[in-house]
Design a protein around this motif. Sequence first.
Motif, PDB file in Angstrom:
ATOM      1  N   MET A   1      -9.229   5.998   4.318  1.00 28.77           N
ATOM      2  CA  MET A   1      -9.905   6.656   3.189  1.00 28.77           C
ATOM      3  C   MET A   1      -9.629   5.882   1.910  1.00 28.77           C
ATOM      4  N   SER A   2     -10.419   6.152   0.896  1.00 27.34           N
ATOM      5  CA  SER A   2     -10.205   5.520  -0.399  1.00 27.34           C
ATOM      6  C   SER A   2      -9.057   6.222  -1.120  1.00 27.34           C
ATOM      7  N   PRO A   3      -8.501   5.612  -2.180  1.00 28.98           N
ATOM      8  CA  PRO A   3      -7.447   6.292  -2.941  1.00 28.98           C
ATOM      9  C   PRO A   3      -7.896   7.650  -3.479  1.00 28.98           C
ATOM     10  N   ILE A   4      -9.157   7.760  -3.928  1.00 33.46           N
ATOM     11  CA  ILE A   4      -9.655   9.026  -4.459  1.00 33.46           C
ATOM     12  C   ILE A   4      -9.752  10.077  -3.362  1.00 33.46           C
TER      13      ILE A   4
ATOM     14  N   VAL B   1      -7.661   3.341 -10.568  1.00 34.79           N
ATOM     15  CA  VAL B   1      -7.486   2.385  -9.481  1.00 34.79           C
ATOM     16  C   VAL B   1      -6.764   1.138  -9.987  1.00 34.79           C
ATOM     17  N   GLU B   2      -7.029   0.767 -11.249  1.00 28.77           N
ATOM     18  CA  GLU B   2      -6.339  -0.384 -11.831  1.00 28.77           C
ATOM     19  C   GLU B   2      -4.827  -0.157 -11.870  1.00 28.77           C
ATOM     20  N   GLU B   3      -4.421   1.075 -12.113  1.00 35.35           N
ATOM     21  CA  GLU B   3      -3.007   1.433 -12.138  1.00 35.35           C
ATOM     22  C   GLU B   3      -2.387   1.263 -10.748  1.00 35.35           C
ATOM     23  N   LEU B   4      -3.106   1.719  -9.721  1.00 35.88           N
ATOM     24  CA  LEU B   4      -2.615   1.578  -8.352  1.00 35.88           C
ATOM     25  C   LEU B   4      -2.526   0.109  -7.946  1.00 35.88           C
ATOM     26  N   ALA B   5      -3.528  -0.679  -8.364  1.00 37.32           N
ATOM     27  CA  ALA B   5      -3.521  -2.098  -8.030  1.00 37.32           C
ATOM     28  C   ALA B   5      -2.321  -2.799  -8.651  1.00 37.32           C
ATOM     29  N   GLU B   6      -1.971  -2.410  -9.861  1.00 36.63           N
ATOM     30  CA  GLU B   6      -0.804  -2.999 -10.522  1.00 36.63           C
ATOM     31  C   GLU B   6       0.477  -2.619  -9.789  1.00 36.63           C
ATOM     32  N   ILE B   7       0.573  -1.356  -9.374  1.00 41.35           N
ATOM     33  CA  ILE B   7       1.749  -0.892  -8.634  1.00 41.35           C
ATOM     34  C   ILE B   7       1.880  -1.644  -7.311  1.00 41.35           C
ATOM     35  N   ALA B   8       0.746  -1.872  -6.650  1.00 39.33           N
ATOM     36  CA  ALA B   8       0.755  -2.557  -5.351  1.00 39.33           C
ATOM     37  C   ALA B   8       0.810  -4.075  -5.490  1.00 39.33           C
TER      38      ALA B   8
ATOM     39  N   ASN C   1       3.140  11.465  -5.708  1.00 32.56           N
ATOM     40  CA  ASN C   1       3.970  11.986  -6.798  1.00 32.56           C
ATOM     41  C   ASN C   1       3.151  12.426  -8.006  1.00 32.56           C
ATOM     42  N   HIS C   2       1.886  11.977  -8.085  1.00 29.09           N
ATOM     43  CA  HIS C   2       1.058  12.289  -9.250  1.00 29.09           C
ATOM     44  C   HIS C   2      -0.338  12.747  -8.836  1.00 29.09           C
ATOM     45  N   TYR C   3      -0.419  13.467  -7.711  1.00 24.75           N
ATOM     46  CA  TYR C   3      -1.721  13.874  -7.186  1.00 24.75           C
ATOM     47  C   TYR C   3      -2.489  14.776  -8.154  1.00 24.75           C
ATOM     48  N   ASP C   4      -1.762  15.457  -9.057  1.00 22.17           N
ATOM     49  CA  ASP C   4      -2.391  16.451  -9.913  1.00 22.17           C
ATOM     50  C   ASP C   4      -2.891  15.882 -11.239  1.00 22.17           C
ATOM     51  N   ARG C   5      -2.869  14.580 -11.382  1.00 29.06           N
ATOM     52  CA  ARG C   5      -3.405  13.994 -12.609  1.00 29.06           C
ATOM     53  C   ARG C   5      -4.357  12.855 -12.276  1.00 29.06           C
ATOM     54  N   ALA C   6      -5.179  12.487 -13.244  1.00 28.48           N
ATOM     55  CA  ALA C   6      -6.128  11.397 -13.036  1.00 28.48           C
ATOM     56  C   ALA C   6      -5.368  10.091 -12.833  1.00 28.48           C
ATOM     57  N   ILE C   7      -5.773   9.343 -11.825  1.00 26.04           N
ATOM     58  CA  ILE C   7      -5.128   8.064 -11.511  1.00 26.04           C
ATOM     59  C   ILE C   7      -6.191   6.981 -11.498  1.00 26.04           C
TER      60      ILE C   7
ATOM     61  N   ILE D   1       0.830  -1.196   0.000  1.00 29.46           N
ATOM     62  CA  ILE D   1       0.000   0.000   0.000  1.00 29.46           C
ATOM     63  C   ILE D   1       0.871   1.255   0.000  1.00 29.46           C
ATOM     64  N   SER D   2       2.025   1.200   0.652  1.00 32.64           N
ATOM     65  CA  SER D   2       2.910   2.376   0.683  1.00 32.64           C
ATOM     66  C   SER D   2       3.394   2.736  -0.713  1.00 32.64           C
ATOM     67  N   ASP D   3       3.561   1.730  -1.579  1.00 34.14           N
ATOM     68  CA  ASP D   3       3.931   2.018  -2.966  1.00 34.14           C
ATOM     69  C   ASP D   3       2.814   2.772  -3.679  1.00 34.14           C
ATOM     70  N   ALA D   4       1.574   2.353  -3.436  1.00 37.89           N
ATOM     71  CA  ALA D   4       0.436   3.052  -4.035  1.00 37.89           C
ATOM     72  C   ALA D   4       0.315   4.472  -3.488  1.00 37.89           C
ATOM     73  N   ILE D   5       0.563   4.636  -2.185  1.00 31.73           N
ATOM     74  CA  ILE D   5       0.523   5.970  -1.582  1.00 31.73           C
ATOM     75  C   ILE D   5       1.578   6.876  -2.205  1.00 31.73           C
ATOM     76  N   GLU D   6       2.787   6.364  -2.358  1.00 29.94           N
ATOM     77  CA  GLU D   6       3.871   7.163  -2.951  1.00 29.94           C
ATOM     78  C   GLU D   6       3.512   7.586  -4.371  1.00 29.94           C
ATOM     79  N   HIS D   7       2.885   6.683  -5.129  1.00 27.76           N
ATOM     80  CA  HIS D   7       2.500   7.016  -6.502  1.00 27.76           C
ATOM     81  C   HIS D   7       1.468   8.149  -6.504  1.00 27.76           C
ATOM     82  N   ILE D   8       0.495   8.082  -5.616  1.00 22.86           N
ATOM     83  CA  ILE D   8      -0.510   9.149  -5.550  1.00 22.86           C
ATOM     84  C   ILE D   8       0.143  10.466  -5.164  1.00 22.86           C
TER      85      ILE D   8
END
Length: 305
Positions: free
Chosen positions: A236-239, A212-219, A204-210, A195-202
Motif C-alpha cells: 500500500m502507499s504511505p497514505i 511524503v517528502e518528510e518520509l523520504a527524508e526519514i528513509a 507514531n504520528h498517524y493522527d497528523r498530516a504527514i 522503509i521500516s523507519d518510515a513505517i515507524e514514523h507513520i
Amino acid sequence: MFKEIHTYQGELANLIKSHTGQDGGHKTLIPSLFFSHYSNVAGPFYGVTNPSLCIVVQGMKEVLLSQELFRYGPADYLVSSVNLPIIGHVTEASSEVPYLALKLEFTPNEILEVLGDFQIGVNKKENRNRGMYVNLIELPLLEAVTRLVRLLDHPEDIPILFPLIKKEIIYRVLKGRHGDALGQIAVEGSSTYQISDAIEHIMNHYDRAIRVEELAEIANMGVSSLHRLFKEVTAMSPIQFQKQLRLQEARHLLLTEAAGAADVAFRVGYESPSQFSREYSRLFGLPPKEDIKRLKETYDKKKNA
C-alpha cells in the motif's frame, strides 16, 4: 520427515490446548510468545502485526494485506518482517478440531544479534516484493519451536533457555527460503531497514498530516523511491497505510470509550466526520455506530454463552 512433522504438530496442539482452554488470543509466560485457540471460524480480526513468526498447528487462516491474500495452515509458516496493518480470518476450525496457532515476535536487535553471531550475510539490495511471506514448514524449525513451547511446563527454565531457543528459531527462519526478507529489517542500508523507519514514523504520528517528502527524508531516499519501495514492502502507499492505522485506532476508541464518532474522527486525524464515516464503512463493512453495536452484541452473546 512428514511423520516427524506430524508428531511435533500433535505435541504442539496438545501444549497449546493445555495453556489456553478457551477461545481467543492468549499471552503466555514466555515473553513475545502468544497462542490462538478458536473452536469456530472467526474474524475478521483487524490489527497491526509486528515482525514475527506465525505457525498454525491445526486449522487454516487467511491474512489480507491490502488486496493481497496469504493462506497458511499446518504445512506452512508465515513471517512478517515489518509492522503491517492486516485483516485476519480463521477459515477452518471446529469444536472437534479447533484452530490452534502460535506467534513469536522478534525485534530488529534480536535479528541483528543472530546475524552477527552466526555470520549470516544479507543481500542489502535484494528487494522482496512484500514484508510478509508464507513458506513451507521445515522440521528443524518446528522442532525448535516445540522445545520453546515445552518450557511453559517448566517455567523455572524460561529465563535461561528461552533466549537460547529463540536465537535458534530466528536462525532457522533466516536460513530458510526468503530469510533475507526478515534479515533486511536489521541491516542498516537495506531498503527494508529504510522503509521500516518510515513505517515507524507513520505509526507514531498517524493522527497528523504527514508529507511524503518528510518520509523520504526519514528513509534517506528520494520521493519516487520511497513511494515505490514502500508499496513493494507493505502492498500500500504511505497514505493508505496511515488510513488503516487511523481507522483501526478509531474502532478501538469507539469500543473502549464513551465517545461519539465525530469526536473520535478528529482525534485520529480526520477533518471531516462524513469522510471518516465513509472510509470506516469501506474498511469495516458498516458505519461506526452500527459496527460498534454489532461488535458489542457479539461480545455479549459470547460472554453469556
